[in-house]
Design a protein around this motif. Structure first.
Motif, short mmCIF file in Angstrom:
data_model
loop_
_atom_site.label_atom_id
_atom_site.label_comp_id
_atom_site.label_asym_id
_atom_site.label_seq_id
_atom_site.Cartn_x
_atom_site.Cartn_y
_atom_site.Cartn_z
N GLY A 189 29.98 31.91 26.01
CA GLY A 189 29.33 32.23 26.75
C GLY A 189 28.80 33.72 26.68
N ARG A 190 29.36 34.40 25.62
CA ARG A 190 29.28 35.65 25.46
C ARG A 190 27.74 35.52 24.87
NH1 ARG A 190 32.91 39.52 26.76
NH2 ARG A 190 32.18 40.49 24.79
N CYS A 191 27.36 34.84 24.13
CA CYS A 191 26.47 34.54 23.31
C CYS A 191 25.67 33.95 23.24
CB CYS A 191 26.64 35.18 22.34
SG CYS A 191 25.54 35.31 20.75
N MET A 192 24.21 34.21 23.81
CA MET A 192 23.65 33.29 23.85
C MET A 192 23.52 31.95 22.50
SD MET A 192 20.71 34.12 26.93
CE MET A 192 20.23 33.02 28.05
N PHE A 193 23.28 32.49 21.34
CA PHE A 193 23.07 31.67 20.60
C PHE A 193 24.40 31.35 19.71
CE2 PHE A 193 22.38 35.68 18.82
CZ PHE A 193 22.92 36.14 17.46
N SER A 194 25.59 31.33 20.34
CA SER A 194 26.95 31.20 19.81
C SER A 194 26.97 29.19 19.41
CB SER A 194 28.07 31.89 20.09
OG SER A 194 28.03 31.79 21.83
N MET A 195 25.89 28.87 20.67
CA MET A 195 26.71 27.26 19.98
C MET A 195 26.05 26.43 19.48
SD MET A 195 25.07 26.58 24.14
CE MET A 195 23.55 27.61 24.70
N ALA A 229 28.97 25.33 33.11
CA ALA A 229 29.49 26.77 34.47
C ALA A 229 30.77 27.92 33.44
CB ALA A 229 30.55 25.30 35.19
N MET A 230 30.75 27.10 32.49
CA MET A 230 32.01 28.12 31.67
C MET A 230 31.18 29.08 30.75
SD MET A 230 35.03 27.91 33.59
CE MET A 230 35.35 29.05 32.61
N ARG A 231 29.99 28.58 30.39
CA ARG A 231 28.92 29.31 29.39
C ARG A 231 28.49 30.24 30.73
NH1 ARG A 231 28.29 24.63 26.03
NH2 ARG A 231 26.33 24.35 27.18
N TRP A 232 27.96 29.84 31.59
CA TRP A 232 27.64 31.30 32.36
C TRP A 232 28.42 31.67 33.26
CZ3 TRP A 232 25.24 26.28 35.58
CH2 TRP A 232 23.88 25.96 34.77
N GLY A 263 29.80 18.11 30.61
CA GLY A 263 28.81 19.06 30.06
C GLY A 263 28.58 19.88 30.85
N ARG A 264 28.72 19.46 32.59
CA ARG A 264 28.81 20.66 33.75
C ARG A 264 29.82 21.49 33.87
NH1 ARG A 264 27.04 15.21 37.08
NH2 ARG A 264 24.76 15.93 36.50
N PHE A 307 40.20 18.15 22.55
CA PHE A 307 41.20 19.87 23.24
C PHE A 307 41.33 18.99 24.11
CE2 PHE A 307 39.71 22.27 20.14
CZ PHE A 307 40.63 22.46 19.75
N GLY A 308 40.76 17.91 24.88
CA GLY A 308 40.47 18.47 26.37
C GLY A 308 39.96 19.05 27.25
N GLN A 309 39.40 18.57 28.68
CA GLN A 309 38.65 19.74 29.26
C GLN A 309 38.66 21.09 29.47
OE1 GLN A 309 34.89 18.81 29.20
NE2 GLN A 309 35.45 17.02 28.50
N LEU A 310 39.64 20.78 29.81
CA LEU A 310 40.10 22.55 29.89
C LEU A 310 40.35 23.40 28.74
CD1 LEU A 310 41.63 23.83 32.52
CD2 LEU A 310 44.01 23.07 32.06
N LYS A 311 40.85 23.44 27.89
CA LYS A 311 40.44 24.08 27.09
C LYS A 311 39.49 24.10 26.23
CE LYS A 311 45.37 23.07 24.69
NZ LYS A 311 45.42 22.53 23.09
N LEU A 312 38.36 23.10 26.16
CA LEU A 312 36.77 23.48 26.19
C LEU A 312 35.96 24.13 27.57
CD1 LEU A 312 36.18 19.62 24.98
CD2 LEU A 312 35.52 21.28 24.08
N ALA A 313 36.84 24.43 28.51
CA ALA A 313 36.27 25.23 29.26
C ALA A 313 36.44 26.47 28.77
CB ALA A 313 36.77 24.68 30.41
N LEU A 314 37.50 26.77 28.67
CA LEU A 314 38.15 28.10 27.96
C LEU A 314 37.15 28.35 26.80
CD1 LEU A 314 42.29 28.07 28.04
CD2 LEU A 314 40.85 29.66 29.39
N MET A 315 36.85 27.18 26.07
CA MET A 315 35.74 27.90 24.68
C MET A 315 34.60 28.38 25.42
SD MET A 315 37.19 24.84 22.13
CE MET A 315 35.85 25.29 20.66
N SER A 316 34.23 27.73 25.89
CA SER A 316 32.87 27.46 26.86
C SER A 316 32.93 28.84 27.46
CB SER A 316 32.92 26.16 27.43
OG SER A 316 33.17 25.09 26.94
N GLU A 317 33.27 29.58 28.03
CA GLU A 317 33.54 30.11 28.45
C GLU A 317 33.73 31.62 27.82
OE1 GLU A 317 36.05 33.44 31.53
OE2 GLU A 317 37.39 32.06 30.54
N VAL A 318 34.16 31.66 25.88
CA VAL A 318 33.90 32.62 25.39
C VAL A 318 32.48 32.05 24.07
CG1 VAL A 318 35.46 33.82 23.11
CG2 VAL A 318 36.20 32.95 25.01
#
Length: 440
Positions: free
Chosen positions: A84-90, A263-266, A258-259, A71-82
């Motif tokens: 991050g709404r639930c800690m065990f969703s990773m 960040a986006m999960r936070w 990973g950083r 996906f590339g990092q920009l799309k992964l950032a958007l995914m990570s933000e979502v």
């Protein structure tokens, strides 16, 4: 340069599905998650993971040739933000740390045989892993100095050392151990990475360490941080990843994207915290008016919203730079994102607790547990102070010292200003005057 702040329609649909899935299937379990029977949860977790895999969203951080989605990092950032709404969703999306970083390391450094043995099972969720770098008696911020050693004895490597705060070691199937093999290669070519199965004789998981997030630690809980000791721990020669001395190069594979994801999960968590703050502000009255009408609360809301949005844009820009130029080219930017966002999320969580008062401080809302868990953010993955130092040195490289007055010294600049004015006046056809600027 073209700028576009919208994602494509197809991916927007995926993001909407992720949010509905997390909000509808995972967040409702939060009040009882810690009490769920682990064996039963593994069955349910597999059921949920299958749905993610069917959507093509599993393990999305890896390139397609490595089993991911590319996906590339920009799309992964958007995914990570979502996420991050639930800690065990990773874990449901196959992007949980430290597995995700370990998979990137193995993807770039392992042989095909090693990938078959450890990478693909880890990617499929059949095994779990830990990464053992930090040690109790050496600064975690300086991995160029470690006490764990490995030496070759025939067809085996013998590892001795003491590791500390190793996430998920007590539940992992394998541990990637960082050990010194080439002392002459210090500071950056002295260490190597070994895969050590957790049932290997000589590897002892001493304990899970109590933390601010979980002071009453329960051994073997996912997310715990363990202390382990390696005493003449022997692994076959083919458990070395890459070549002796490649440790730092391989470790860097874990850190770039990973950083961004951290960040986006936070920020996903910060936004959910802000939602709690705002709901409370429009529901609770104090001194004859809603909290939302008090200017101090309005300041908290406005400041939190502004900080979240600014941090999002900073992170998105860095993700875009990685997609364009690679992680190595934006090392300082990655540190800037990590240090900035870790402070933003804690500030938002703290304000939410303050607005919610005793309820926010209590365990009846999730914010206090989020705060305790997230407080490790400015420490983990390199302390923020280190990232700021790297950033400052990078910025300062653009500047050169001057002799005498600073280059913006106004009296020193005045002769050049007068000469420029004379030139522009002549070119513009201004009639000559005996006066010069500043004489009246």
């Amino acid at each position: 340069m073209a700028w576009d702040f919208e994602t494509d329609d197809e991916f927007a649909v995926q993001l909407a599905w992720m949010r509905d899935f997390i909000d509808g299937q995972l967040i409702p379990l939060e009040p009882i998650y810690d009490r769920l029977p682990r064996d039963e949860w593994r069955v349910v977790q597999a059921h949920l993971q299958r749905q993610v895999k069917e959507r093509g969203l599993w393990g999305a951080f890896l390139d397609p040739q490595l089993g991911g989605q590319g996906f590339g990092q920009l799309k992964l950032a958007l995914m990570s933000e979502v996420i991050g709404r639930c800690m065990f969703s990773m874990a449901i999306f196959g992007v949980q740390a430290p597995d995700s970083g370990n998979m990137e390391l193995l993807a770039h450094g392992a042989t095909e045989a090693q990938k078959e043995r450890w990478l693909w099972p880890n990617l499929r969720g059949e095994i779990s892993s830990a990464f053992a770098l930090t040690e109790p008696f050496f600064a975690g911020a300086d991995p160029t100095v470690i006490g764990t050693t490995a030496h070759q004895d025939g067809g085996e490597w013998v590892i001795n050392g003491h590791k500390w705060f190793i996430t998920n070691a007590s539940v992992a199937d394998i541990v990637l151990v960082f050990a010194e093999t080439n002392p002459e290669g210090r500071p950056h070519r002295h260490a190597s990475v070994f895969v050590v199965p957790t049932d290997t004789p000589g590897l002892d998981i001493e304990r899970d360490i109590p933390t601010m997030a979980h002071p009453d630690v329960e051994y073997g809980r996912v997310g715990n941080h363990a202390e382990l000791v390696l005493r003449d721990c022997r692994v076959p020669a083919d458990h070395l990843i890459g070549q002796p001395g490649d440790g730092f190069v391989l470790a860097q594979q874990r850190l770039g994207g990973g950083r961004i994801h951290h960040a986006m999960r936070w920020l996903g968590q910060a936004q959910r915290s802000l939602d709690i703050m705002c709901e409370r502000a429009v529901s609770r009255s104090s001194h004859g008016k809603l909290l939302a009408s008090h200017q101090m609360v309005q300041d908290y809301v406005a400041l939190s919203h502004t900080e979240i949005q600014a941090a999002r844009l900073l992170t998105f820009q860095t993700a875009w730079k990685i997609d364009k130029h690679g992680a190595a080219a934006v090392r300082a930017d990655l540190g800037m994102v990590k240090a900035h966002v870790s402070k933003v999320v804690l500030a938002v969580l703290d304000r939410t607790i303050q607005v919610c008062g005793a309820l926010g401080y209590s365990g009846d809302l999730p914010v206090e547990s989020w705060y305790r868990a997230t407080r490790f953010g400015p420490i983990g993955d390199g302390p923020d102070e280190l990232h700021k130092s790297v950033l400052a040195r990078t910025v300062l490289k653009r500047y050169r010292p001057v002799d005498g007055w600073p280059s913006e010294h106004i009296p020193s600049r005045r002769p050049a200003a007068e000469a420029k004015w004379a030139e522009l006046s002549r070119l513009a056809g201004v009639p000559e005057s005996a006066d010069t600027p500043g004489e009246h």
